[in-house]
Design an enzyme around this catalytic site. Structure first.
Site, mmCIF file in Angstrom:
data_model
loop_
_atom_site.group_PDB
_atom_site.id
_atom_site.type_symbol
_atom_site.label_atom_id
_atom_site.label_comp_id
_atom_site.label_asym_id
_atom_site.label_seq_id
_atom_site.Cartn_x
_atom_site.Cartn_y
_atom_site.Cartn_z
ATOM 1 N N VAL A 126 0.816 -1.093 -0.010
ATOM 2 C CA VAL A 126 -0.029 -0.044 0.150
ATOM 3 C C VAL A 126 1.039 1.282 -0.009
ATOM 4 C CG1 VAL A 126 -1.725 1.320 1.212
ATOM 5 C CG2 VAL A 126 -1.729 -1.114 1.532
ATOM 6 N N LYS A 199 -5.999 -1.844 -1.588
ATOM 7 C CA LYS A 199 -5.326 -1.200 -0.639
ATOM 8 C C LYS A 199 -6.036 -0.701 0.641
ATOM 9 C CE LYS A 199 -2.172 0.216 -4.484
ATOM 10 N NZ LYS A 199 -1.770 1.293 -5.293
HETATM 11 N N1 HSE Z 1 -1.017 0.961 -10.531
HETATM 12 C C1 HSE Z 1 -0.899 1.604 -9.260
HETATM 13 C C2 HSE Z 1 -0.818 2.844 -9.036
HETATM 14 C C3 HSE Z 1 0.809 1.044 -8.717
HETATM 15 O O1 HSE Z 1 -1.071 3.620 -10.306
HETATM 16 O O2 HSE Z 1 -0.893 3.562 -8.149
HETATM 17 C C4 HSE Z 1 1.075 0.946 -7.674
HETATM 18 O O3 HSE Z 1 0.468 0.140 -6.809
#
Ligand code: HSE
Length: 405
Positions: A126, A199
């Site tokens: 996270v 998250k």
């Molecule tokens: N794809 C995610 C973002 C990457 O854009 O935050 C990190 O978890």
């Protein structure tokens, strides 16, 4: 201490780089000597500076008793879950950056870690490089957490920032995010809020002590937002952000949502721009605490992974008191029963008549100037389900409805 890496993608290769570059510094300051032992990946990397460590066979790691710490940076649930479980059962500490794995299987893996007197840590899952997990579980441990609200996805925050500052529409901002390498070719998990949902579930699990599964959590992304929504939000002095939120209600249940929300321009989260992430935690003793920084990226994320590796190395013979227990579905409240305000942009054939109807239903409804054929307003604070039922009864042909933070 020997460390293996499973998954040599962006984050995994960053972990190898951080260990190789900073091993001396880590040895001096943290008093642990980290050495790479194996790197597992199905792909070939003949030109890599780490080619000597490569293996395609997980048993090379499992059978190596000198490798006490394993980093999992593979992503996805399988085969990561099978491999991580096997490592824990072999008495190896595991550090993961894999939010999908932690959100879906954290309860099982934390339990396995306890049973085998090892640690399963996931600071990088996270907020990438931002310390969030450890502050929440350790530094704020004296608090009953009342709320966690975060911008936990950098890709969507970049897109929304472009819509706000450059007046771009969603499609153009997404294309730019893809050109810059922030958004994937298939951007679904980011733009539909799935990544942010995983998250916030991890953070809510930590705060509540019980596993919160992403399935069934109210999750709304940003793909339906228009440039007009952004302009109309500004009329109320707000910006639109994708907010992942977990709130502890008075009856000790938790309400989790991921959705776009109008955030007042002077709020701490409103100033979080571009790919940056931020997480606001409200503790009953400490008040508001904001954590801010790079939520993704090779070395930023690897820095959080290696911090966990150092923690495991420093506590190699102990299982830390960390994590959460089994899920309790009764702990979760339906967001439709929780009070909120809604921002609405509605198509109307009779603006005067519809304004009168709205004023009659909600005397404290707040209107903004709007084009002919359109009404833009913020409802009073009521349970969301009741607000939506009333809105439906007006029979507007088309509506944008966005929560107000
Ligand atoms: N794809 C995610 C973002 C990457 O854009 O935050 C990190 O978890």
């Amino acid at each position: 201490m020997n460390v293996a890496i499973m998954g040599f993608g962006v984050v995994g290769s960053g972990v190898a780089e951080v260990i190789a570059s900073n091993a001396d510094h880590i040895a001096k300051h943290s008093r642990v000597e980290l050495r790479l032992s194996h790197i597992l990946d199905i792909r070939d990397f003949p030109d890599s500076a780490f080619a000597q460590y490569m293996t395609k066979d997980v048993n090379d790691i499992l059978s190596d008793d000198d490798t006490r710490i394993v980093v999992e940076t593979m992503g996805g649930v399988e085969p990561a879950f099978t491999f991580v479980s096997a490592c824990l059962k072999k008495g190896k500490h595991v550090v993961s950056s894999n939010k999908e794995l932690v959100a879906k299987k954290g309860d099982v893996l934390l339990n396995l870690a306890r049973e085998n007197n090892v640690n399963f840590l996931f600071e990088a899952a996270v907020g990438g490089g931002i310390p969030i997990i450890r502050p929440l579980s350790l530094c704020l441990a004296a608090n009953r957490v009342q709320q966690i609200a975060g911008i936990l996805n950098g890709t969507t925050n970049f897109i929304l920032s472009k819509m706000i500052t450059d007046n771009m529409d969603f499609a153009a901002a997404l294309r730019l995010a893809q050109e810059k390498g922030y958004a994937e070719k298939d951007p679904t998990a980011d733009v539909e809020g799935i990544d942010a949902c995983r998250k916030i579930c991890i953070l809510a699990s930590l705060a509540s002590g019980k596993h919160v599964f992403p399935d069934g959590i109210y999750t709304e992304g940003i793909s339906a937002l228009t440039a007009q929504d952004v302009r109309d939000a500004a009329k109320f002095g707000c910006v639109i952000k994708l907010i992942a939120r977990a709130t502890r209600l008075d009856d000790a249940r938790w309400c989790l949502t991921v959705s776009p929300a109008l955030v007042p321009q002077d709020h701490m989260l409103a100033g979080v721009s571009g790919v940056f992430n931020a997480c606001l935690v409200r503790g009953d003793m400490v008040g508001d605490v904001l954590m801010y920084g790079q939520g993704a990226g090779k070395l930023a994320t690897a820095s959080a992974v290696v911090a966990d590796v150092i923690d495991c190395a420093q506590h190699a013979d102990a299982s830390k008191v960390f994590g959460w227990g089994e899920a309790d579905p009764a702990m979760l409240a339906d967001p439709m029963t929780v009070e909120t305000k809604l921002f609405v942009r509605a198509e109307t054939a009779d603006k005067a008549a519809d304004t009168a109807k709205l004023n009659a239903a909600w005397p404290d409804c707040t209107f903004a100037d709007s084009e002919d054929g359109e009404l833009v307003f913020i409802t009073p604070m009521q349970p969301e389900g009741a607000l939506r039922d009333t809105l439906a009864s007006f029979g507007f042909a088309d509506m944008s409805v966005i929560r107000v933070f």
